[in-house]
Structures are given as C-alpha cells and as structure tokens.
Scaffold this active site. Structure first.
Site, short mmCIF file in Angstrom:
data_model
loop_
_atom_site.label_atom_id
_atom_site.label_comp_id
_atom_site.label_asym_id
_atom_site.label_seq_id
_atom_site.Cartn_x
_atom_site.Cartn_y
_atom_site.Cartn_z
N LEU C 72 1.35 40.52 -11.93
CA LEU C 72 1.13 39.50 -11.12
C LEU C 72 1.91 39.38 -9.77
CD1 LEU C 72 1.10 36.86 -14.05
CD2 LEU C 72 -0.97 37.58 -12.72
N GLY C 74 3.03 41.89 -7.88
CA GLY C 74 2.80 42.84 -6.94
C GLY C 74 1.40 42.56 -6.22
N ARG C 359 13.66 30.26 -29.00
CA ARG C 359 13.67 31.44 -29.55
C ARG C 359 14.89 32.17 -29.82
NH1 ARG C 359 9.58 33.38 -24.44
NH2 ARG C 359 7.56 32.18 -25.40
N HIS C 430 11.30 41.29 -25.38
CA HIS C 430 9.93 41.07 -25.04
C HIS C 430 10.21 40.77 -23.25
CE1 HIS C 430 8.57 36.87 -24.45
NE2 HIS C 430 9.76 36.66 -24.68
N ARG C 464 14.57 32.49 -20.84
CA ARG C 464 13.57 32.27 -20.33
C ARG C 464 12.55 31.07 -21.10
NH1 ARG C 464 8.28 33.34 -20.23
NH2 ARG C 464 8.44 35.45 -21.17
N LEU C 470 4.78 33.98 -16.06
CA LEU C 470 3.49 34.03 -15.19
C LEU C 470 3.59 33.16 -13.82
CD1 LEU C 470 0.71 33.86 -18.10
CD2 LEU C 470 1.94 35.82 -17.04
#
Lengths: 265, 214, 666
Positions: C72, C74, C359, C430, C464, C470
C-alpha cells in the site's frame, strides 16, 4: 504417509525440461502441499541436489503467487489455491504429477515458476479508473446500489493467479480480463472509461498471445475465488457496445504524467 | 463465430421444418421444395430468394470456418503446442461438457457431411438408392438404405452436440449470460435447440427406413 | 539507575539490580527535533505543506525517485509521484506489484468520517491511536494520520474500491477492537486486497503512461549513499542474478515489516528486513525494534514442517468463548469436558472485558495457560475458541452468516469442523511497530532516504490498533510523502552519480562478496533450519514476554548461531539463475543481526508497554506497567559497525494533548 511425485524440472527458460521422479516419505497429512515440497527441498539440499523452484508468498490464498498444475488440474483437486491444498486430499502411496502453468504467454522461468507479467500489461491497457490522487469527491457523493457493489466485489476478488489460463483448453485469459471489466464496469466511478477499457484490455489480451474464449467454463471451475463465468458475457456485452458505437470509445492516447505548464509562467 | 453460428442454427431450424413436410406426403414436400425457388416473387426473380439464402449461408459457413480456424490456431499457439500437460489424469477436464470437447472435430465431421449431403440431395450428383427427378423420391430412395441412414444419424448427432455447445456459447459471446439465472436458462435453451434439431432431422430418415413413409 | 516506582512487582530483583545492559550499547545524543512545525497540533500539517518547497511541474521530469516495495505504501507513493511528473523507478521481489503482503490484510481501514454520527472525529481517532499505542507514539504524526484518513476513503472510492455498502447505497462501517465508535470501512474480509488492487491499478496506469518504470522479481540488497545523500540502490535481478545499480535523487523504502525474524509469523514467505537493514547499516536509525505485535487468534502450529501461520479475524472473539481444561492432565475430547472442568480464563481474569480484552493481553494470557501445561492440541500450544454456546444461542445460520468464511478457512487448514468441535487458536506475530526512524516528513536520518508504511517506526507506538495499518500505509503513500519529499527534491537534481564512485563500487562489491560467501560455505545445514532456530529463540525470549535473563540468553545464543550460520549454511546452485535458497539465505543473514538489535532494545527498555512486556515491570496482579518517567522516548538505534555496539539515540516523547494514563481492562 508416503507419496511419489513426478515433477517438471527445467533449468531455465531456454533449457528443455523433463519430468523427474521423487519419493517423499514420512510426511504428515496436515502439511500443505507446498510444505510437503519444502520438506522435499530440504532433503534434496542436504543430498546435494538442486531444490525445486516454485512460487509462493502469502500462503494464505490471497496473493495469487502460487500455482501448480497437480494431476492435470490447476491448483489440484480442491477448488482453492495450491497453498491451501493439504496432503489429506491425497492418499498414502499416490503418484502425484506436478507441472507449471502451461501457456505461451506464461513462459517457464525455472522448474515450476512462470512469468505472468502479461497480466500486468493487460491491466496497464485500461484496467483502472483514472482518479489522480487528491481529486476525489467525498466518498458518499455517489451512492452505489448494494447489489452492484456486491457484484463488483465478487469480480474484484480475482487474485490474478493465472489458473484460468492454465485450465482453459484455449489458453485464454478471458476470465481474468472479464473480472476486471466487470469489477470496474459495475461501479458508477468506472463508467467514463468503461468502453475504452474493454477495447484496450481485450486488444492487449490478444496481443499477449492468449487464446480466444469458447465458453467451456473450465476457468471458473478451477478459480480459487470462483469468479463468476457471467463476467465473460458482461465483457462481451461491453465490447459489442464499444465496437458498435464507433471511434468514440476507442482508447485515448496514454495519459501524460505531467501537468501542462504555460510557457510564460 | 457467434453471429454466423446463430444464422446457421436459424437455417437448420427452417430446414428441419421443411424436412418434416415429408410426413405430409410427396406432393406437399415437392411443392415446398419448388416453393422455395419461387419465394419472394414477384418482388424477387425466380430462385432469387433462394440465392440470397444460399449466399448468406455460404458467407456464414465460410465465416464460421474462418473464425473456427482462427480460434483453433490461436488456442494451439497459446497452449504452447500439442503436448501441454504430461499428466493424463485429467483428460476430460474438471467440468467441461462432451459437447464442448467435440466442437472442433465435430465441426469437421459436419463439414464433410454437408458436402456429401449437397452432392446427394441438392445437386443430385450421387444417388444412393437410385436417381430420381423429384426431391421426394430422392429422399425416399436414399433413406431406404441403412448405411445412408447411419451416416446421416452420425452426422445429426454431431450436429446436435455442435448446436448444444454452439447455442450456449454464441449467446454467451453476444452478452446474454450475465447472471447465474441467465446461465441456467441458456443451458436449457441450448439443450432444447440441440434436441429439437437432432430429433427433427432424424425423424424423416427413420420413418423412411422403417417404412412409415414410402 | 533510576529508582523503581513503588508499585512495581519485581519478580527477580537480583537481576534487575545487577542489570548491566550498558555493555550491549552506547548512548548517543538525544534527537532534539522531529521537524514538526511548532504550531497547534491541528495546524501542523497545513503549516508543513505550506512551508515545504514545491517543484515546478516542468522541473519534476528532471527529478527521479526510487521506490522499493509495492504494498500500500509503495504503490500509492509510486502512482502519486509518477502522476505528479517525477521519474519513478519501482522494485518489488514478487512477480507482480499486486502481490505485496498488504493484500492479506483482512479487517478494514479506519477513517474519521463520522458517517455514523456516533461522535467520531479526527481528534478522537488521534486520541484512540495514541492511547492504543500505549503512549509511545509521536503526537504530531498520529494527528496527521487521523486528519488524512478522511481523504483516503474518498480516494479509494474514486478508484473503484468496492467497499461494503448498505441498501441505501452508502458505505457501511463496523466497529473494531477497543474503540467505541464505528469508523472501520471494509470490503468483506479482504479489505487489504481491495485497497492494494486500487493502488496497484493506479500504479499500472502510471506504468502505461511511462512515468513509472516497474521492475518485478528484483530485490534490493544495498543502499548507495554518496556524499551523505541516499542516491541509489544495488539490486539483484532474481531471474538472471544480475547485480544492477540504480540511481536517483531520492530513495523511498516501503518494504514492510520484519515479523519473519520469528520464522513463523502471519507474514508472507518473502517478507524480509533486508532493505531497511541495509539502510540501517548505512546510517539510518532503526527505531523501537522490539515493538512487535502478537495477534491472539491465529491457527496454531501443527508440526515442525509448518512454514507460516494464518490469522483468523479478531471478530471471532465477539461470539466465541476462550477456554482450556482446568487440569493439564485432561486429554478428553473437548466436547466431552463438562463445564465445571473448563477454565474460561479471560472471563475469569477480566470480568468486564472478558474475551474482548486487547490483543496483547489476550495473547499473553494464552501463553500463560499454555506455560502452565494446560494448552491443547499438538505440542500443547493452543487454546479452545468455542462457538457451541453461540450456536445454541443464535442458531447455526446466524453464526454461519457472521463467521462462515472464517470457519471455512479454519476447516480447510486444520481438517476440523468448527461447527462441531471447538477451534484451536494460538497467538502469532503479525505486525512490527518498529522500523526505520523517520521525522515528521517521513525522512530517515540519511538525507534523501524516505521510509513509508510498516517499514518506518510508524505512528502506532508500542501497540497498533486494528484497521490502522492500512490507514497508515495509504496515508504515507498518497498524501504525506508526495507533499514532503518535494521539499527535499527542490534542491535537486543532484549531480549525476558516477558508476566508478567509490561508494558505488564498494556497495556492489559488498553485495557480490556476501553472495559468494553464502554460496561457497557449503556447510551441513539448510537456510530454513537456521531460520527456524533463530525464530524459536526470538519467539521464546523476545516474544510475548521478555525478561532480563531470557534476553541475555538469547543474545548469547543468537551470536553463536550467527557464527555457525556463516560457517555451516548450505546454499546450492549459482548466483546467475533463479535461486530461491540464495534469496532466503541473504534475508536470514540480516534477520540474525536484526534479532540481536531487537533483544538489545528489549533489554534496554526496562518497562512494559503495549506489545513489549517485561516480566520485571508488572503490577501486583500481573498487568503491564509502563515507566513514563524513564522510558517515554523512542529508541532510535544507530549502527556502530560490525561486532561493535549500536548507539542509542533517544527521541523524547512529549504529550501535550493526550494525558498519559495506565490502561486497565479489568
């Protein structure tokens, strides 16, 4: 379990290839097909034999990088990507044939790795909406009926793996091309370039050397994302409209990536 | 391919309708054959309409053959020659119909048959079962021989398969298959047309062979 | 050494007192200025854009930019800069730019559109992100990210991204992990794919227009720095093995994260740290390398052969209940274990958030029960995620409508039917919040080297939030970088670089030498076997829980293993061909060095924050305890030379707008 593999080995694009036979013993049925090949490659390396080259990246069925013809079927016996195929789909003692995608526009680079850059060039020929960064109106400016958005999405899920070409008895990439035509053609944002897009993309498809579609349907049957066969008819419909509307729909000259500047500035 | 194919299917249906006149007796059948030559009069000269039909048919057949050859040659090149996959474990594909399999060679069979058929019944050059002046007699003489009927049957089955895939494919190519419902309908239509053509064409010869028409 | 806050629960006080992490690093000067304009936060981005020098459109064609990576960050940057008229040369290691790993993102993309009228705003998105990042992110950058988020959605819709819509034709939103508003835009479970295809199409359009030259199956192996400026890259053509040099006025790295240092992660097989690591070795600071995110709901490892892990959307925790047997001895079929013998540990430990804790907390709790020997499945590394109650309560059709595709993925991979038997899940790495250090302009510490997307140390601090990766990738590529890089390029074009310049020949020779060494060792172990061992070390000691003792052990072992690697690895074949083992060998060599720096960074940061949990710094009931007095800074590491200690530069974090608070999910 133990299996026997017959694998296409080809040193490079110019070399002549042949099928080679490997016994792979003591593998788990929970392995993915590609993990089984990883295991084989580890063993080959320790033996001093050149490991088998094959493409894969995300290994979760979305990047479209992997793709092998297994027992004559693109992506093998399950309708999914090769990376999502597991050894439990096979039986102990099976002889499994593994070959690369075969098509003239997909030349073999090495072993099971092929060059699919033809797909990128088809997209370059019109598979986009010209929306320069920063010029967009508010996202809610144009409502899109849910039905159209959903169908556009169904077509847009194409992962560009090339299984459609590998499976097509005509070596046609019509399903790939049609998926993009349908995705963009169903959305209001895609309307201004709808007809120039189809003419440009189909011309590029043919120029790349892909065969013509005779509506056999093998493409959809092996497509890991089950791109609907109807997209091809939609492409044809747009193409007929474009051709019967004359020159106004032919592709424009390629857009120039620079703003015209008044010389006196 | 699609357009010429549909013209030919249209012609087949008309032809079949004409053939079925044989059940109305010799007079009606011969009258129909002559009527074809007088079709369109006085607007068109005698046999004018027939010639228009013939020209359209000829163009369609040639166009169809040209397109078929073109598709075949593109496919041959795109597949990278004759030998594509070494594996023979999926020779019949994943889901493809037998009709799609036989499309190309079936087309060649049909072409050979059409030549024979014209020599026999149209140009009256070869006369299995004895020569005759009237079309009705030529048909009846010919189809009393089992081998002629067999050849005709094989050809008609080839036509049936060809029409089965051809109808579906032509309409898809022309953009009629844009939903799964449309797909189902088109498949039904293709089977129906193929069945109609095959059965319709086979009725007269078998009726003659088994003596229902003489 | 600063005094301990009174409520720290010290598990190993002896070790903490004898801490001598100093022997692993040298402390350098603090970073004084991040170049964010000194005006109120809501005017900073406007001010920066106004102050940044512009390049006349006619002059842009004389300027060139190299972009490495086509995810995304680049693709969007390449398309935008190409469109603006710069000469862009772009590289990716995949066979098409569209295959970059952004494509695998599932959940969605956040934007402060407030289409739900539920009280969302730029400020709230900013606030949530800073708080979610556990106060280790830079306020200015996060505020800009929130501002730009709104434009991203507009841009993507205009490109034809088929976001989910409602019956009225307007865009649908969902809520996502730990926030109280619905601001996540999505395209079923394939948002990353659809956004990347949008950016890819824009990129292909520029390739057709001739403004961008695309090179696929090309991997960057070295950065070329001439006279203090990043001026080019050394690239290996992965098909022919040719070592090429490419020059430009600026270089942009958009090469993603480094989760694959763990060997097993949800990243793609090819994801690697080489581009950013090579830049680090040339002088770019590497920030917060120990900040990695571990996602709680992944499909567990099933055997030693496993090559990667697959993420299952976090949304499963909305209806699934997580449990393990009360006793580690209990090996019954899960369906036969009665309620009283089950431990729904999240519901027990966190009664108010239950299965929906963030998380990092869910991941660590799973690790703890497995460490107690109560894990389930092969190797005891798994916990049950049970839908039996949800199916009984909602009926199978509802569960199927909500999670059908995820259940299918699970069944495909494991061969188990989650409608019948509970799923097994385990945490997996991840995302990496760390990355190359950048200032407000996304410029690294090497002039002319810009870093975007996951490759930079980003806007996410120590943790995050879901659906923010994204957003950041596209914000950087479409809107931030194109506006800031012009300020640098305005000084160009820079003098042409000569092929024979010592900096160039040295870089090329270094690349060749490395390749030759790897090919000539001809040892007894494969690249993957080393990578697996390295990954296991990092996972055990620098994963969900880090301790002084463990990190020291890991550092020793990594250094030994690295030596073994260079003397015992076996890579067959030659450079002059497609050689996948050679590609991996180079990447793994860099992972060794990165792994070392991660452990040092984790060792130095003697606090727990976000995804970084130090056992020495926890509250009496075992929760992460931040130490703002000592560690409210970004660790920016400077390369000190081979076998020399890295240099730590601290960038102090100042919170003017969001008050620093301790998180609580009890």
């Amino acid at each position: 379990m133990n299996v026997t593999l017959r694998v296409w080995r080809q040193a490079n694009g110019r070399a002549k290839g042949k099928m080679a036979i490997y016994r792979v013993n003591d593998i788990s049925e929970d392995m993915s097909f590609l993990e089984m090949l990883d295991v084989l490659n580890e063993r080959l390396t320790l033996q001093g034999d050149d490991p088998i080259a094959f493409d894969s990246d995300c290994r979760e069925g979305i990047c479209g990088m992997c793709g092998l013809v297994i027992n004559g079927v693109a992506h093998g016996p399950q309708q999914t990507t090769t990376c999502q195929l597991h050894m439990r789909s096979f039986s102990d003692g099976d002889v499994i044939d593994v070959e690369p995608w075969r098509a003239d526009p997909f030349p073999v680079i090495k072993d099971l790795v092929v060059d699919r850059s033809a797909f990128d060039r088809i997209i370059q020929a019109g598979g986009y909406i010209s929306a320069p960064t920063g010029t967009a109106p508010d996202a809610h400016a144009t409502p899109v009926p849910k039905r159209d958005a959903d169908r556009a999405f169904d077509a847009a899920t194409c992962i560009s793996c090339g299984a459609c070409v590998a499976a097509c008895p005509n070596g046609s990439a019509m399903l790939f091309t049609a998926a993009k035509i349908t995705h963009l053609g169903l959305l209001p944002q895609g309307q201004p370039e709808r007809y120039s897009r189809v003419v440009g993309m189909v011309a590029q498809h043919d120029a790349e050397g892909f065969g013509g579609c005779t509506n056999i349907g093998e493409c959809t049957a092996v497509c890991p994302k089950a791109i609907p066969f109807e997209t091809i008819s939609r492409l044809n419909r747009d193409l007929i409209s474009a051709l019967t509307h004359g020159g106004s729909h032919w592709p424009r000259a390629a857009p120039k990536g620079e703003t015209e500047v008044d010389e006196e500035d | 391919m699609a357009v010429t194919g549909l013209i030919l299917i249209g012609y087949l249906l008309a032809h079949m309708y004409g053939n079925l006149k044989i059940f109305a007796g010799a007079e009606a059948f011969n009258e129909y054959a002559h009527h074809l030559r007088a079709l369109g009069e006085p607007l068109l000269p005698h046999t004018g309409a027939l010639w228009i039909i013939r020209v359209v048919l000829l163009i369609s057949v040639l166009g169809h053959m040209y397109a078929a050859f073109n598709l075949w040659s593109r496919a041959h090149k795109a597949r990278g020659g004759t030998r594509r996959y070494y594996s023979h474990k999926s020779r019949t594909g994943v889901q493809r119909t037998y009709a799609s399999f036989t499309l190309r060679w079936g087309g060649v069979v049909i072409l050979l048959f059409v030549i024979y058929h014209l020599l026999h019944l149209t140009w009256n050059i070869i006369h299995p079962g004895g020569a005759a002046a009237e079309p009705y007699d030529r048909v009846v003489n010919g189809f009393q021989i089992w081998s002629v009927v067999l050849a005709y049957t094989i050809a008609m089955i080839a036509v049936g398969f060809h029409v089965r895939h051809g109808t579906w494919s032509a309409l898809t190519t022309l953009g009629a298959n844009t939903s799964s419902l449309a797909r189902r309908r088109l498949n039904v239509l293709a089977y129906a047309v193929a069945g109609l053509v095959t059965v319709g064409f086979l009725l007269p010869p078998f009726a003659i062979l088994f003596g229902f028409v003489s | 050494m600063a005094s301990k806050p009174p409520d720290v629960h010290v598990t190993n006080s002896e070790l903490l007192d004898s801490l001598d992490a100093d022997s692993f690093y040298v402390e350098g000067a603090d970073i004084a200025d991040t170049k964010a304009p000194k005006v109120p936060i809501d005017r900073r981005w406007e001010e920066r854009r106004f102050r940044a020098r512009l390049v006349n459109p006619a002059n842009r064609r004389k300027l060139s930019v190299i972009i490495v990576g086509t995810g995304l960050a680049g693709s969007s940057a390449a398309a935008t800069l190409g469109e603006a008229g710069y000469n862009v040369t772009c590289f990716c290691y995949q066979d098409s730019p569209r295959r970059a790993h952004s494509i695998a993102a599932q959940g969605g993309i956040n934007a402060a559109k407030n289409y739900r009228n539920d009280g969302d705003s730029v400020y709230r998105l900013f606030y949530d992100t800073v708080k979610g990042g556990d106060f280790r992110a830079r306020e200015s950058n996060v505020y800009r990210l929130a501002e730009v988020s709104v434009e991203i959605i507009d841009q993507c819709v205009a490109q034809g991204v088929p976001f989910a819509r409602e019956y009225g034709g307007l865009l649908d939103n969902r809520s996502f992990g730990g926030v109280q508003v619905s601001r996540t835009f999505y395209a079923r479970g394939q948002t990353g794919q659809q956004l990347l295809i949008g950016a890819y199409q824009a990129l292909e359009r520029q390739i057709a227009a001739g403004t961008v030259e695309m090179n696929t199956r090309h991997e960057m192996l070295e950065l070329i720095v001439v006279d203090g400026r990043a001026r080019g890259v050394v690239i290996r053509d992965m098909v022919t093995g040719a070592i090429e040099t490419h020059f430009a006025d600026a270089v942009v790295l958009a090469t993603g994260g480094y989760s694959n240092v763990f060997f097993l992660s949800t990243n793609a097989m090819g994801c690697n740290v080489t581009a950013t690591w090579r830049a680090y070795r040339k002088g770019a600071y590497f920030a917060n390398p120990c900040f990695t995110q571990i996602h709680p709901t992944c499909i567990p490892v099933s055997g030693d052969y496993q090559s990667k892990l697959t993420l299952m959307s976090e949304s499963l925790r909305n209806d699934g209940r997580i449990w393990v047997p009360k006793s580690g001895e209990d090996k019954r079929d899960p369906r036969e274990i009665p309620e009283q013998d089950r431990d729904y540990y999240l519901e027990r430990l966190y009664p108010s958030f239950g299965n929906l804790v963030p998380r990092d907390i869910a991941s660590r709790a799973a690790k703890n029960v497995c460490d107690e020997g109560r894990g389930v499945g092969p190797g005891g590394l798994g916990v049950y995620l049970d839908f039996a109650a949800a199916i009984a309560r909602l009926g199978r059709p509802t569960v199927e409508a909500r999670y059908g595709n995820l259940f299918q993925i699970y069944a495909q991979i494991t061969g188990d039917d989650p409608y019948q038997t509970p799923m097994r899940i385990y945490p997996a790495v991840h995302y990496t919040m760390g990355g190359l250090w950048v200032d407000y302009d996304l410029a690294s510490s090497i002039p002319g080297l810009y870093v975007t997307g996951e490759a930079n140390f980003s806007d996410h601090g120590a943790n995050r939030l879901g659906a923010s990766a994204l957003m950041q990738g596209l914000a950087d590529g479409y809107f931030v970088l194109p506006n800031t890089i012009s300020d640098y390029l305005a000084d160009g074009p820079f003098p042409q670089v000569d092929q024979s310049h010592p900096a160039v020949t040295e870089a090329v020779e270094a690349v060749r030498a490395r390749i030759n060494t790897l090919l000539s060792v001809n040892g007894s172990r494969t690249v993957d076997s080393f990578h697996r061992e390295l990954g296991r070390l990092i996972w055990d000691y620098c994963g969900m829980e880090r301790s002084e003792e463990g990190l020291r052990k890991a550092l020793t072992r990594i250094r030994e293993l690295k030596k073994e690697y260079w003397s015992d690895v076996r890579v067959l074949g030659t450079n002059e061909e497609l050689n996948q083992a050679l590609e991996r060998a180079g990447r793994v060599a860099d992972f060794f060095e990165l792994g070392e720096l991660m452990c040092i960074d984790a060792l130095v940061r003697r606090e727990s924050c976000g995804g970084h949990f130090r056992v020495e710094s926890q509250t009496p009931d075992g929760e992460a305890l931040r130490n703002d007095a000592e560690f409210a800074y970004v660790s920016a590491w400077e390369f000190g030379g081979d076998d020399r200690r890295p240099i730590l530069h601290k960038e102090p974090l100042v919170y003017e707008y969001v008050e620093m608070k301790q998180r609580s999910y009890k």
